[in-house]
Design a protein around this motif. Structure first.
Motif, PDB file in Angstrom:
ATOM      1  N   MET A   1       0.781  -1.023   0.121  1.00  0.00           N
ATOM      2  CA  MET A   1       0.111   0.106   0.172  1.00  0.00           C
ATOM      3  C   MET A   1       0.851   1.473  -0.072  1.00  0.00           C
ATOM      4  N   THR A   2       0.531   2.320  -0.687  1.00  0.00           N
ATOM      5  CA  THR A   2       1.428   3.191  -0.868  1.00  0.00           C
ATOM      6  C   THR A   2       1.076   4.234   0.202  1.00  0.00           C
TER       7      THR A   2
ATOM      8  N   LYS B   1      -6.747   6.095   3.301  1.00  0.00           N
ATOM      9  CA  LYS B   1      -7.656   5.420   4.402  1.00  0.00           C
ATOM     10  C   LYS B   1      -7.663   5.907   5.461  1.00  0.00           C
TER      11      LYS B   1
ATOM     12  N   GLU C   1     -23.479  12.134  14.816  1.00  0.00           N
ATOM     13  CA  GLU C   1     -24.726  11.429  14.566  1.00  0.00           C
ATOM     14  C   GLU C   1     -25.177  10.872  16.151  1.00  0.00           C
TER      15      GLU C   1
ATOM     16  N   ASP D   1     -24.890  -2.320  15.268  1.00  0.00           N
ATOM     17  CA  ASP D   1     -24.285  -1.391  16.175  1.00  0.00           C
ATOM     18  C   ASP D   1     -23.947  -2.425  17.147  1.00  0.00           C
TER      19      ASP D   1
ATOM     20  N   SER E   1       9.505  15.067  -1.147  1.00  0.00           N
ATOM     21  CA  SER E   1      10.063  13.884  -2.248  1.00  0.00           C
ATOM     22  C   SER E   1      11.257  14.077  -2.690  1.00  0.00           C
ATOM     23  N   LEU E   2      12.342  13.215  -3.039  1.00  0.00           N
ATOM     24  CA  LEU E   2      13.322  13.424  -3.728  1.00  0.00           C
ATOM     25  C   LEU E   2      13.537  14.212  -4.861  1.00  0.00           C
ATOM     26  N   LEU E   3      12.033  14.114  -5.283  1.00  0.00           N
ATOM     27  CA  LEU E   3      12.138  14.758  -6.769  1.00  0.00           C
ATOM     28  C   LEU E   3      12.007  16.204  -6.715  1.00  0.00           C
TER      29      LEU E   3
ATOM     30  N   LEU F   1      15.665  17.725  -7.157  1.00  0.00           N
ATOM     31  CA  LEU F   1      16.088  17.567  -8.477  1.00  0.00           C
ATOM     32  C   LEU F   1      15.794  18.752  -9.223  1.00  0.00           C
TER      33      LEU F   1
END
Lengths: 348, 538
Positions: A1-2, A9, A23, A36, A342-344, A347
């Motif tokens: 799972m990324t 999630k 509620e 429930d 991110s490593l990007l 760059l």
């Protein structure tokens, strides 16, 4: 799972939790659907049915109590009227005083009519002394026989107080207005004339026919007549003070005075009977009140149990909402940091 | 070794780096592509040449591009998808059905039944009063209206399931075709190659297989030639490029069945979305729909039986309160005509029955209990009697033909309050004790608190409560199963992503790595060029 899926999630779970708690707060209920909490929801549904049933019994009891109160008032009025009639019979009227006799006759007629009116009392559109036949008058006057006749029956309507017990809420008119002989009936009148009371009861209607035989059958003053109810008694008295029979035929002073005296004990018996019915009614009413008290207590217990089963602890819910909000906020902040690095980015 | 060899080495370095950049770019481009397995360039040195100094390298060459794929993890995900498809479908459907039975929110039948009961109580406490009688008729009508609404909601769900079965079958067919097509392409691409694989096509096929397994329980295996064979049980769905399509026609009972090559496979489908749909349909029909109908049937039957014993204010007796329970026949025989009547309402169990014919005999079984209730030799026109029912079948019957008899099928749909005149409400036990006699009304009130054999010795309220609880349990189980399966799937997906997923940071490093290598390779060529120029300038 990324990491993206994990964040997504996590956000979904937090929002679901927050929505659910909101509620709970809005509805005040801990259980919003059976799944429930199966056990609690099943219990709650059972309690709701029980509460509904008990509340209906409470409404029945209120109806019954109203009927009892109304009937009791009528019986009190009846008892007072009989007392008035009894007083009239011992007023010591001089037979020679025609005006006094006519006055007594008229008074007896008034009392007779009032008794007749009471016998046909209506409550909620029903004639309360007609047994089951409440759509018709309990007593009607028959102009052919000059007597009052019972049209009802011996039926008593049972009102359910719970699944096991009923209480009769009406008293058939024959049991109130048709007297039965008691031990007080004399065997002779004040002048030594013999008097014999006999009775026979109709098992279907409960009407008691009392035959009164006065004097020696061989004597000219021998007299036999019947009464079936207290209106008949009052009617006979009214005519007797005019030296007449109920068909207006002349009967003379002796017979008339004998009749008036002979009927006195029947009025006493009738009064006793009314008092007994009042006592019986009070007993039934007490039975109903006891049942009402028990049902009220049971209802309180059931409502408390229902509340325990399904109601939310609002303080706890408020704290949980705060926790969920804090968690969601923390997740958002950490997610932004996680996703923005991110490593990007380096760059360049 | 000549200087031109250096050019070759530089060129091979450029080519290798360029391929590396392509693969890295491809990985980055597919970072969000479902089912994509990250790829990697496999580099190896070219065969060295022997020089006086020994073996001298000649550069690099791309030996292949491999994908990070673990068959073991994939197979676990594949089978887990079937469970996810099943539990997700069941959870969605059961959560919806639960709302229909959610009496906790004030909806549902319990409230209407309570009010109907209270209205009978009111009549019993005031049998001679018209307002109480009018109220009863209104509450009876409300009870039936709520029952009809609930049945309508259940039927809508069932109709929706039927539509979804059709959609699901179409999706399955589309995926089967896709897998068949991919089989063909993979066969074509990989034909003649020894080790090279059509990675992207395989990724697409595996993703299609995974999506297929979310829909139906299947198994698969890969042939030596690279194609996969997909089976459902013993039925082959895909072999090479050949596909056997599923169909889902509406059958005689109004429900869709699932067929493959004319064979009914409905009962063999137990996993995936289709399995969930079929399983939910079975559960809803057997529990919620049947339970609701049975409860309403019992209320109608019992109240009618007692009501007929009583007397109305107008002296009428023998009158039904509701339209009476009647029988519905589903005759699946080709040549026989059947008629069914209720001979003894008191004996009616409210079960449904199936009469089957075999070898000149008939057997009657309760569909709900499976119990044999009657059997004998079939004689055309002779009545078959059982449990308050008489069925007359006329004509010839074939082997294994059947007739289904139900007292409940259209019961709620057809149910009405049979009387409109409040005077006809039979509260009295005798015609001579009208109007205050409430005995019959009290007996009807007692029915609500009595255990009834056709409801498994439960009262109306207890039976409904059990029905609500069963629905809640089914919904809870479906939700719990889904959560469990999703957690398992999340773990498997994490394992798969750790191996096969694209990591942008890693790809960023690769980008730099191959960019630098490319620059270095270019520098080799430049150096070689300068060297050559130096030589030429001598």
């Amino acid at each position: 799972m990324t990491i993206y899926e994990q964040v997504k999630k996590g956000l979904q779970n937090s929002l679901e939790e927050l929505s659910r708690r909101n509620e709970e707060l809005a509805t005040g209920k801990r259980i919003l659907k059976p799944s429930d909490d199966i056990t609690s929801s099943s219990r709650a549904l059972g309690y709701k049915v029980e509460i509904s049933i008990r509340e209906q019994y409470m409404r029945n009891m209120a109806t019954g109590d109203l009927q009892f109160e109304f009937t009791d008032n009528v019986l009190s009025s009846l008892s007072n009227t009989l007392l008035e009639l009894r007083k009239l019979t011992i007023s010591g009227v001089n037979p020679q005083d025609q005006q006094a006799r006519l006055f007594n006759s008229q008074q007896a007629r008034f009392l007779r009519d009032h008794l007749y009116e009471l016998s046909n009392t209506r409550h909620l559109g029903r004639f309360i002394f007609s047994g089951m036949r409440t759509d018709r008058e309990a007593f009607v006057y028959n102009p052919l026989t000059h007597t009052y006749e019972y049209q009802g029956d011996l039926g008593e309507m049972g009102l359910p107080l719970n699944s096991n017990s009923l209480v009769g809420i009406n008293i058939p008119g024959s049991e109130v207005f048709s007297p039965v002989l008691r031990n007080s009936a004399p065997s002779s009148l004040s002048d030594g004339t013999s008097v014999i009371y006999t009775e026979s009861k109709d098992p279907v209607t409960g009407v008691n026919t009392i035959t009164i035989e006065i004097g020696d059958p061989m004597s000219a003053e021998h007299d036999v007549f019947t009464v079936t109810n207290i209106m008949d008694i009052a009617n006979r008295l009214s005519y007797a003070w005019q030296y007449e029979d109920i068909d207006s035929s002349f009967i003379g002073e002796t017979k008339a005075m004998h009749r008036i005296e002979a009927l006195q004990s029947l009025i006493d018996d009738a009064r006793t009977q009314v008092l007994e019915k009042q006592t019986e009614l009070a007993t039934r009413r007490q039975f109903l009140k006891d049942a009402e008290e028990r049902t009220k207590n049971l209802l309180n217990t059931l409502k408390k149990s229902l509340s325990l089963s399904e109601d939310a602890d609002l303080t706890e819910v408020a704290i949980e909402i705060q926790k969920a909000q804090t968690g969601l906020e923390a997740l958002r902040i950490s997610s932004i940091k996680l996703l923005s690095t991110s490593l990007l980015d380096f760059l360049k | 070794m000549s200087l031109s060899g250096l050019f070759d080495i530089g060129r091979s370095a450029l080519f290798a780096s360029q391929t590396g950049l392509y693969v890295t770019g491809h990985n980055i481009a597919n970072v969000n592509t479902p089912g994509f397995n990250r790829q990697e360039v496999i580099l190896e040195t070219t065969t060295p040449i022997v020089t006086g100094a020994g073996f001298t390298g000649r550069g690099v060459r791309v030996a292949g591009i491999r994908r990070y794929f673990d068959r073991f993890i994939y197979n676990q995900i594949f089978f887990q998808s079937q469970k996810i498809g099943l539990t997700r479908t069941m959870s969605n459907i059961m959560t919806g059905i639960e709302e229909t039975f959610n009496d906790l929110k004030g909806a549902g039948l319990s409230g209407a039944l309570q009010e109907f009961y209270s209205a009978w109580q009111e009549v019993s406490s005031s049998p001679d009063l018209l307002p109480a009688r009018n109220l009863l008729l209104t509450k009876a009508d409300s009870f039936l209206r709520v029952a009809k609404e609930m049945e309508g909601a259940i039927k809508n769900t069932l109709n929706d399931i039927e539509r979804q079965i059709k959609d699901s079958t179409e999706k399955i067919n589309s995926l089967l075709k896709q897998i068949g097509d991919l089989n063909g392409k993979i066969l074509q691409v990989e034909s003649g190659l020894l080790s090279e694989k059509a990675n992207d096509l395989r990724d697409q096929r595996e993703e299609a297989l995974k999506r297929l397994s979310e829909l139906i329980d299947i198994s698969y295996y890969e042939e030596d030639n690279g194609s996969v064979t997909v089976n459902h049980g013993t039925f082959a769905l895909v072999e090479r490029e050949n596909v056997s399509m599923l169909s889902a026609p509406v059958e005689r009972d109004g429900r869709r069945g699932v067929f493959i090559n004319g064979q009914d496979i409905t009962d063999t489908i137990r996993q995936g979305e289709l399995g969930g749909l079929l399983s939910s349909r079975r559960d809803i029909e057997n529990y919620q729909l049947f339970g609701l109908r049975r409860l309403v049937g019992s209320v109608i039957k019992e109240i009618n039986l007692q009501h007929r014993q009583g007397y109305g204010l107008d002296g009428t007796t023998g009158v039904d309160f509701f339209t009476p329970v009647k029988l519905y026949l589903d005759n699946y025989s080709q040549g026989a005509v059947a008629e069914a009547t209720i001979t003894d309402m008191g004996q009616l169990t409210l079960d449904e029955y199936e009469i089957t014919f075999a070898s000149g005999n008939y057997t009657v079984r309760s569909i709900q209990t499976g119990n044999l209730v009657a059997s004998g030799t079939y004689i055309s026109g002779n009545p078959i009697s059982f449990e308050g029912i008489e069925v007359t079948v006329t004509g010839s019957v074939l082997q294994d033909e059947r007739i289904v008899i139900s007292p409940l099928k259209n019961l709620i749909k057809d149910a009405e309050v049979a009387i409109s005149d409040p005077l006809k409400i039979a509260a009295s036990s005798s015609g001579s004790t009208i109007p205050l006699d409430n005995l019959n009304a009290l007996r009807i009130v007692n029915l609500f608190e009595s255990s009834l054999p056709e409801l498994g010795d439960s009262t109306f309220f207890e039976y409904y409560n059990a029905l609500v609880s069963t629905t809640g349990i089914m919904s809870r189980n479906a939700q719990d199963s889904l959560k469990f399966e999703e957690n398992l799937m999340a773990e498997l997906t994490r394992q798969r992503d750790a191996l096969s997923g694209v990591n942008l940071d890693e790809e960023a490093v690769n980008l730099i790595k191959y960019q630098r290598a490319f620059e270095a390779g270019a520098r080799i060529i430049k150096v070689a060029d300068e060297l050559l120029e130096t030589i030429l300038n001598i």
